[in-house]
Design a protein around this motif. Structure first.
Motif, PDB file in Angstrom:
ATOM      1  N   THR A 186       0.681  -1.129   0.116  1.00  0.00           N
ATOM      2  CA  THR A 186       0.027   0.101   0.029  1.00  0.00           C
ATOM      3  C   THR A 186       1.139   1.262  -0.071  1.00  0.00           C
ATOM      4  OG1 THR A 186      -1.776  -1.105   1.018  1.00  0.00           O
ATOM      5  CG2 THR A 186      -1.823   1.225   1.105  1.00  0.00           C
ATOM      6  N   GLN A 191      -2.484   1.649  -5.755  1.00  0.00           N
ATOM      7  CA  GLN A 191      -3.304   1.306  -6.656  1.00  0.00           C
ATOM      8  C   GLN A 191      -3.137  -0.079  -6.894  1.00  0.00           C
ATOM      9  OE1 GLN A 191      -2.582   2.214 -11.171  1.00  0.00           O
ATOM     10  NE2 GLN A 191      -4.377   3.627 -10.711  1.00  0.00           N
ATOM     11  N   SER A 194      -4.817  -2.076  -3.538  1.00  0.00           N
ATOM     12  CA  SER A 194      -6.243  -2.003  -3.445  1.00  0.00           C
ATOM     13  C   SER A 194      -6.962  -3.177  -4.102  1.00  0.00           C
ATOM     14  CB  SER A 194      -6.751  -0.690  -3.870  1.00  0.00           C
ATOM     15  OG  SER A 194      -6.683  -0.704  -5.484  1.00  0.00           O
ATOM     16  N   ARG A 195      -6.134  -3.823  -5.191  1.00  0.00           N
ATOM     17  CA  ARG A 195      -6.479  -4.913  -5.923  1.00  0.00           C
ATOM     18  C   ARG A 195      -6.717  -6.141  -5.290  1.00  0.00           C
ATOM     19  NH1 ARG A 195      -9.130  -8.396  -7.471  1.00  0.00           N
ATOM     20  NH2 ARG A 195      -8.960  -9.397  -9.709  1.00  0.00           N
ATOM     21  N   SER A 219       1.723  -1.228 -11.125  1.00  0.00           N
ATOM     22  CA  SER A 219       0.876  -0.682 -12.000  1.00  0.00           C
ATOM     23  C   SER A 219       1.457   0.047 -13.008  1.00  0.00           C
ATOM     24  CB  SER A 219      -0.026   0.299 -10.999  1.00  0.00           C
ATOM     25  OG  SER A 219       0.893   1.332 -10.230  1.00  0.00           O
ATOM     26  N   LEU A 413      -7.862  -2.274 -12.527  1.00  0.00           N
ATOM     27  CA  LEU A 413      -7.662  -2.111 -11.322  1.00  0.00           C
ATOM     28  C   LEU A 413      -8.402  -1.236 -10.466  1.00  0.00           C
ATOM     29  CD1 LEU A 413      -3.688  -1.794 -11.125  1.00  0.00           C
ATOM     30  CD2 LEU A 413      -4.835  -3.401 -10.491  1.00  0.00           C
ATOM     31  N   ILE A 414      -8.657  -0.040 -10.823  1.00  0.00           N
ATOM     32  CA  ILE A 414      -9.764   1.014 -10.326  1.00  0.00           C
ATOM     33  C   ILE A 414     -11.180   0.411 -10.198  1.00  0.00           C
ATOM     34  CG2 ILE A 414     -10.907   3.134 -10.424  1.00  0.00           C
ATOM     35  CD1 ILE A 414      -8.372   4.027 -12.142  1.00  0.00           C
ATOM     36  N   ARG A 416     -12.054  -2.829  -9.639  1.00  0.00           N
ATOM     37  CA  ARG A 416     -11.864  -4.105  -8.945  1.00  0.00           C
ATOM     38  C   ARG A 416     -11.144  -3.700  -7.605  1.00  0.00           C
ATOM     39  NH1 ARG A 416     -11.404  -9.884 -11.511  1.00  0.00           N
ATOM     40  NH2 ARG A 416     -12.406  -9.902  -9.247  1.00  0.00           N
ATOM     41  N   HIS A 417     -10.986  -2.539  -7.265  1.00  0.00           N
ATOM     42  CA  HIS A 417     -10.066  -2.368  -5.839  1.00  0.00           C
ATOM     43  C   HIS A 417     -11.176  -2.466  -4.631  1.00  0.00           C
ATOM     44  CE1 HIS A 417     -12.299   1.652  -5.630  1.00  0.00           C
ATOM     45  NE2 HIS A 417     -11.621   1.498  -4.319  1.00  0.00           N
ATOM     46  N   LYS A 418     -10.441  -2.958  -3.718  1.00  0.00           N
ATOM     47  CA  LYS A 418     -11.230  -3.425  -2.433  1.00  0.00           C
ATOM     48  C   LYS A 418     -10.845  -2.405  -1.309  1.00  0.00           C
ATOM     49  CE  LYS A 418     -10.473  -8.484  -3.005  1.00  0.00           C
ATOM     50  NZ  LYS A 418     -10.068  -8.316  -4.193  1.00  0.00           N
ATOM     51  N   GLU A 435     -14.523  -5.959  -2.456  1.00  0.00           N
ATOM     52  CA  GLU A 435     -14.360  -5.318  -3.620  1.00  0.00           C
ATOM     53  C   GLU A 435     -15.589  -4.546  -3.861  1.00  0.00           C
ATOM     54  OE1 GLU A 435     -14.531  -7.047  -8.063  1.00  0.00           O
ATOM     55  OE2 GLU A 435     -12.776  -7.683  -6.932  1.00  0.00           O
TER      56      GLU A 435
END
Length: 497
Positions: A186, A191, A194-195, A219, A413-414, A416-418, A435
């Motif tokens: 992180t 980016q 967060s996936r 990324s 990525l954006i 499906r980020h958690k 997610e």
């Protein structure tokens, strides 16, 4: 003109007959005269679980008798405790394919791990791993790649404990290290972090290794790869075996029942024994052969001191559900990842015909699947005109959408980020991560989340609730001192794998 250096690829869901078709195609080459020069073939396994030796039932390996004399490569050659990832398999598969071409034997690659298959067909999509000795000796790193400005800035901002962790990434991280490793990712590449869920240690560490070895953020690499033109490594004929969902579900459920009769539970016990010897925990069901469907699903049953028939039946049902979910993910990958890449490569001049063969009743296999595939294979190898893939069936017409395009990986990525659910996070170093999108909407509607939310919004509700008067029992001279008990226990945290 015959095709030079051809590759045959067979993809599809679990339980749909991919290995059977591969063997049928291999045997067809030696049974009749052809205008092409390919008279023999070997099968190359691309199933991530079947590379491991033993555990033949839980990994659904085709038996020796079912292989009918056709050699299978890259199968049963790794020990269950070993880690074996996509980059290693791609290199091994290329070596086997090139050797088969030299021997004038046709490579037929088959397996359910579409991610592996895609990286074999399309080059330049995997970041290479370099020697990290210089990096570890240098204090802040030195690889053969120039360091990106974003990487240097992120590295300089790391607090000393995280920097020490980055310089000495664990080969076999413990459960206790999982959150620290995710926190490190992180700090370096939010980016990408967060996936992944913080419990998905294998993918977190892999992202960190890429950053360390390439000297830039993971990324950033994805963004660079998106700019490359999609081309295929070999002229490839792709067969996609597809079965209507209702029929497939029945077949998958019956398959689990058959696996139980043939020793699935014994395989799980064996793997649990190996995991124990390796010092592994239940968290390792996210890596290596321990990802095999059935291992995690029977964990509770085998861990129980006094397992019941109900426990057993529930474990079997969980295994069936996991199989169905896996099949859905396989179709989603083919539709959303593989087909768009194939379409892009075809527009760039690569030869990548895809034929969807609809698997219905198995008693019609020879006519509906084998014979169609053999005719298409012969035409492909001879360089003859091929039939229109959409002409084979209405399902092929609807599923083979040549307008599907590759989605920007950064946008993926954006999308499906958690995110952390503050309501369900009971411990700061073990956050509940969900997610965004469909999963998040389902989560906030769940009974567990709503109960915790209610308790958070009204912390004094139970304390202020008037107690029910307690009636004295018959024969009692006074009121009882006991009170009706309230169940104030917290619900179990959701476990996101």
């Amino acid at each position: 003109m015959t095709v030079s250096r051809p590759l045959i690829s067979i993809v599809g869901t679990t339980g749909v007959g991919k290995s059977r078709l591969a063997i049928d195609l291999a045997l067809s080459l030696s049974r009749k005269n052809h205008e092409h020069s390919w008279q023999t073939a070997k099968v190359i396994n691309s199933d991530a679980m079947q590379v491991y030796a033993g555990a033949d039932v839980i990994t659904n390996k085709v038996s020796e008798s079912e292989r009918r004399g056709v050699d299978h490569l890259l199968m049963s050659f790794k020990e269950p405790g070993d880690q074996y990832v996509v980059g290693q398999w791609v290199n091994d598969a290329i070596r086997e394919i090139d050797e088969l071409h030299r021997q004038k034997e046709l490579p037929i690659v088959v397996g359910g791990t579409a991610y592996w298959m895609q990286h074999l067909i399309f080059p330049n999509r995997l970041p290479s791993i370099v020697d990290t000795a210089a990096f570890q000796d240098s204090g802040r790193g030195s690889t053969s790649y120039p360091h990106s400005e974003a990487f240097q800035k992120a590295l300089a901002s790391l607090p000393q404990p995280l920097l020490d962790l980055f310089m000495h990434l664990p080969e076999n991280p413990s459960v206790d290290q999982a959150f620290s490793l995710h926190n490190l990712l992180t700090q370096l590449d939010p980016q990408m972090a967060s996936r992944w869920h913080w419990k998905d240690t294998r993918k977190v560490v892999r992202s960190l290794e890429i950053i360390r070895d390439r000297g830039c953020l993971a990324s950033e690499i994805m963004a660079q790869q998106a700019m490359l033109a999609e081309t295929s490594r070999y002229p490839t004929l792709i067969f996609w075996l597809f079965s209507e969902p209702t029929l497939l579900q029945q077949r998958l459920d019956a398959r689990v029942d058959e696996m139980m009769r043939h020793g699935l539970l014994e395989d799980v016990k064996m793997l649990r024994g190996k995991a124990s010897l390796e010092g592994a925990s239940e968290a390792d069901s996210t890596s290596g052969i321990f990802q095999s469907i059935g291992f995690k699903e029977f964990s509770g049953y085998l861990s129980s001191v006094s397992p019941t028939q109900k426990d057993y039946d529930e474990a079997v049902e969980r295994t069936k559900i996991s199989n169905r979910q896996y099949a859905r993910r396989q179709v989603q990958w083919i539709r959303n990842k593989l087909l768009p890449a194939i379409n892009a490569a075809a527009r760039n001049g690569s030869k990548l015909p895809v034929y969807l063969l609809e698997v219905g009743e198995l008693d019609k296999w020879d006519m509906e699947i084998r014979d169609k595939a053999v005719n298409i294979l012969d035409a492909f190898l001879e360089g003859s005109e091929l039939p229109d893939p959409k002409s084979l069936s209405d399902t092929a017409r609807s599923m083979l959408d040549d307008q599907l395009t590759i989605r920007d990986p950064t946008a993926t990525l954006i999308a499906r980020h958690k995110v952390m659910c503050e309501v369900c996070t009971l411990h700061p170093d073990q956050p509940m991560m969900i997610e965004e999108g469909i999963e998040w909407q389902a989560h906030i509607k769940s009974r567990k989340h709503r109960r915790l939310q209610s308790k958070r919004d009204h912390p004094n509700r139970l304390a202020l609730r008037p107690a029910k008067p307690i009636k004295p029992t018959s024969g009692s001279d006074s009121d009882s001192d006991s009170e009706s008990s309230l169940n104030l226990s917290f619900v179990d945290r959701l476990s996101i794998s």
